[in-house]
Design a protein around this motif. Structure first.
Motif: not given
Length: 227
Positions: A187, A190-191, A194-201, A204
């Motif tokens: 995680t 990914l954060r 890849l710059g994933w936002q909290t909602s996507k994390l 996942f």
């Protein structure tokens, strides 16, 4: 309104632990002592991890992804596996089955993690005047963490407590346990990378926790069958 929001977030964060204990045979077999012991082991493990993180990791001024630092975090996260090993094999438990033992240990482990990492931010932030989704996501993340810890405890019981398991399943059990142990690093990748936002994390984490729970339960049931 702010107190109402706080209680909603607190119930979402900590409520599933109480519901799981009450809705399963854990309450009937009075396994609260095992859960409390597992929580104490978690606190000791968290202290060791904190010392290792402060000793071996460098403080970065930016939030960029550093492969070397992330590899160190992966290795440090395996301290959790050592703590679970101690909780499952070295602590004295009531005369309960292997199924109830790993559930009690996983529940205590997950509850201690939620209290240590989420109680203070929840108390300070969720009572603010402005509504934010951050603490809703935090509660959902705690639910995913509960499922992941129960799954890791189940795999740990198969690795260390179950002697006569099918030999063909042993590599799968260890591989799944390795994935669960490195989930925080996944995680983090990914954060940061890849710059994933909290909602996507959070999405996942919820999806991966359900998938790993299904796989772990299938492995546990397969090892329970007579050869």
């Amino acid at each position: 309104m702010t107190v109402f929001h706080f209680f909603n977030c607190a119930i979402l964060t900590f409520g599933p632990h109480a519901v799981y204990y009450s809705a399963t045979p854990l309450s009937e077999y009075d396994t609260i002592g095992t859960s409390v012991k597992a929580a104490a082991v978690y606190l000791g493990t968290a202290l060791v991890k904190l010392v290792c993180l402060a000793t071996f990791l460098n403080v970065s001024e930016n939030d960029s992804f550093d492969p070397y630092q992330e590899l160190l975090k992966v290795l440090i996260n395996f301290i959790d596996v050592a703590g679970l090993y101690f909780a499952l094999t070295q602590l004295t438990h009531r005369n309960i089955s292997q199924t109830h033992k790993f559930q009690a240990v996983g529940l205590g482990w997950a509850f201690a993690d939620s209290v240590l990492h989420r109680l203070v931010p929840l108390w300070v932030g969720a009572r603010g005047l402005e509504f934010t989704w951050e603490y809703i996501y935090q509660g959902l993340e705690a639910n995913a963490n509960l499922v992941l810890n129960l799954s890791l405890a189940a795999l740990g019981s198969l690795m260390w407590l179950r002697k006569n398991k099918p030999r063909t399943l042993i590599p799968i059990i260890y591989a799944c346990a390795g994935v669960l142990a490195t989930m925080p690093s996944i995680t983090s990748y990914l954060r940061r990378a890849l710059g994933w936002q909290t909602s996507k994390l959070v999405g996942f984490e919820l999806f991966s926790s359900l998938m790993m729970a299904f796989i772990s339960w299938q492995l546990f049931c397969a090892c329970q069958r007579p050869a």
